[in-house]
Design a protein around this motif. Structure first.
Motif, short mmCIF file in Angstrom:
data_model
loop_
_atom_site.label_atom_id
_atom_site.label_comp_id
_atom_site.label_asym_id
_atom_site.label_seq_id
_atom_site.Cartn_x
_atom_site.Cartn_y
_atom_site.Cartn_z
N ALA A 17 -8.34 -15.57 -6.08
CA ALA A 17 -6.89 -15.15 -6.00
C ALA A 17 -6.26 -16.51 -6.39
O ALA A 17 -5.17 -16.40 -6.91
CB ALA A 17 -6.78 -14.64 -4.67
N TRP A 21 -3.54 -16.90 -9.29
CA TRP A 21 -2.01 -17.29 -9.32
C TRP A 21 -1.65 -18.47 -10.08
O TRP A 21 -0.65 -18.49 -10.50
CB TRP A 21 -1.96 -17.41 -7.48
CG TRP A 21 -0.51 -18.05 -7.35
CD1 TRP A 21 0.66 -17.65 -7.51
CD2 TRP A 21 -0.18 -19.26 -6.74
NE1 TRP A 21 1.62 -18.23 -7.13
CE2 TRP A 21 1.06 -19.47 -6.27
CE3 TRP A 21 -1.13 -20.14 -5.76
CZ2 TRP A 21 1.60 -20.40 -5.69
CZ3 TRP A 21 -0.67 -21.28 -5.18
CH2 TRP A 21 0.94 -21.36 -5.21
N ASN A 48 0.57 -9.81 -12.40
CA ASN A 48 -0.40 -10.89 -12.03
C ASN A 48 -0.21 -10.90 -10.17
O ASN A 48 -1.29 -11.09 -9.77
CB ASN A 48 0.08 -11.99 -12.31
CG ASN A 48 -0.70 -13.43 -11.98
OD1 ASN A 48 -1.77 -13.26 -12.47
ND2 ASN A 48 0.01 -14.19 -11.31
N TRP A 49 0.77 -10.73 -9.76
CA TRP A 49 0.92 -10.65 -8.23
C TRP A 49 0.13 -9.53 -7.58
O TRP A 49 -0.51 -9.61 -6.79
CB TRP A 49 2.46 -10.48 -7.81
CG TRP A 49 2.74 -11.75 -7.44
CD1 TRP A 49 3.72 -12.33 -8.48
CD2 TRP A 49 2.38 -13.19 -6.74
NE1 TRP A 49 4.02 -13.84 -8.39
CE2 TRP A 49 3.26 -14.17 -7.06
CE3 TRP A 49 1.64 -13.02 -5.74
CZ2 TRP A 49 3.12 -15.32 -6.43
CZ3 TRP A 49 1.58 -14.29 -4.96
CH2 TRP A 49 2.34 -15.40 -5.17
N LEU A 50 -0.01 -8.19 -8.36
CA LEU A 50 -0.76 -7.28 -7.89
C LEU A 50 -2.21 -7.75 -7.71
O LEU A 50 -2.93 -7.33 -6.91
CB LEU A 50 -0.68 -5.99 -8.60
CG LEU A 50 0.65 -5.15 -8.39
CD1 LEU A 50 0.90 -4.05 -9.60
CD2 LEU A 50 0.78 -4.69 -7.02
N VAL A 52 -3.55 -10.79 -7.66
CA VAL A 52 -3.76 -11.70 -6.63
C VAL A 52 -3.92 -11.03 -5.24
O VAL A 52 -4.68 -11.51 -4.48
CB VAL A 52 -2.29 -12.99 -6.78
CG1 VAL A 52 -2.60 -13.69 -5.44
CG2 VAL A 52 -2.54 -13.37 -7.95
N CYS A 53 -2.73 -10.07 -5.06
CA CYS A 53 -2.80 -9.47 -3.77
C CYS A 53 -4.34 -8.80 -3.37
O CYS A 53 -5.00 -8.63 -2.66
CB CYS A 53 -1.82 -8.54 -3.59
SG CYS A 53 -0.11 -9.42 -3.54
N ILE A 54 -4.74 -7.85 -4.65
CA ILE A 54 -6.00 -7.22 -4.40
C ILE A 54 -7.10 -8.31 -4.27
O ILE A 54 -8.11 -7.83 -3.20
CB ILE A 54 -6.17 -6.53 -5.57
CG1 ILE A 54 -5.09 -5.35 -5.76
CG2 ILE A 54 -7.55 -5.77 -5.77
CD1 ILE A 54 -5.01 -4.41 -7.11
N ALA A 56 -6.94 -11.09 -2.97
CA ALA A 56 -6.88 -11.92 -1.57
C ALA A 56 -7.19 -11.03 -0.19
O ALA A 56 -7.70 -11.10 0.64
CB ALA A 56 -5.26 -12.41 -1.46
N VAL A 57 -6.56 -9.44 -0.60
CA VAL A 57 -7.16 -8.67 0.44
C VAL A 57 -8.69 -8.37 0.53
O VAL A 57 -9.13 -8.27 1.52
CB VAL A 57 -6.26 -7.26 0.19
CG1 VAL A 57 -6.67 -6.07 1.14
CG2 VAL A 57 -4.66 -7.45 0.68
#
Length: 70
Positions: A17, A21, A48-50, A52-54, A56-57
């Motif tokens: 992640a 980013w 890109n942020w989606l 990264v969030c996926i 990271a979660v």
């Protein structure tokens, strides 16, 4: 033993992640980006942020999953 494997997988997802980013401005080296598609503009930033969030979660989920196994 599964605790260590779960934490290692979690760390790998969190590191992925962070790399996702950081490498948004360089789509040629971005690990989870399909080439130069959506690189410019707001839509590319949101996608890109989606991603990264996926990532990271999933990493946090693997990191915390060891608490339920004890």
């Amino acid at each position: 033993m599964t605790n260590i494997i779960s934490k290692a997988i979690g760390i790998l997802f969190i590191v992925a992640a962070v790399f996702q980013w950081v490498s948004f401005d360089y789509p040629d080296v971005n690990p989870f980006w399909p080439g130069a598609v959506f690189t410019a503009g707001t839509i590319g930033q949101v996608i890109n942020w989606l991603i990264v969030c996926i990532l990271a979660v999933i990493g946090i989920g693997f990191w915390k999953s060891w608490k339920f196994q004890q």
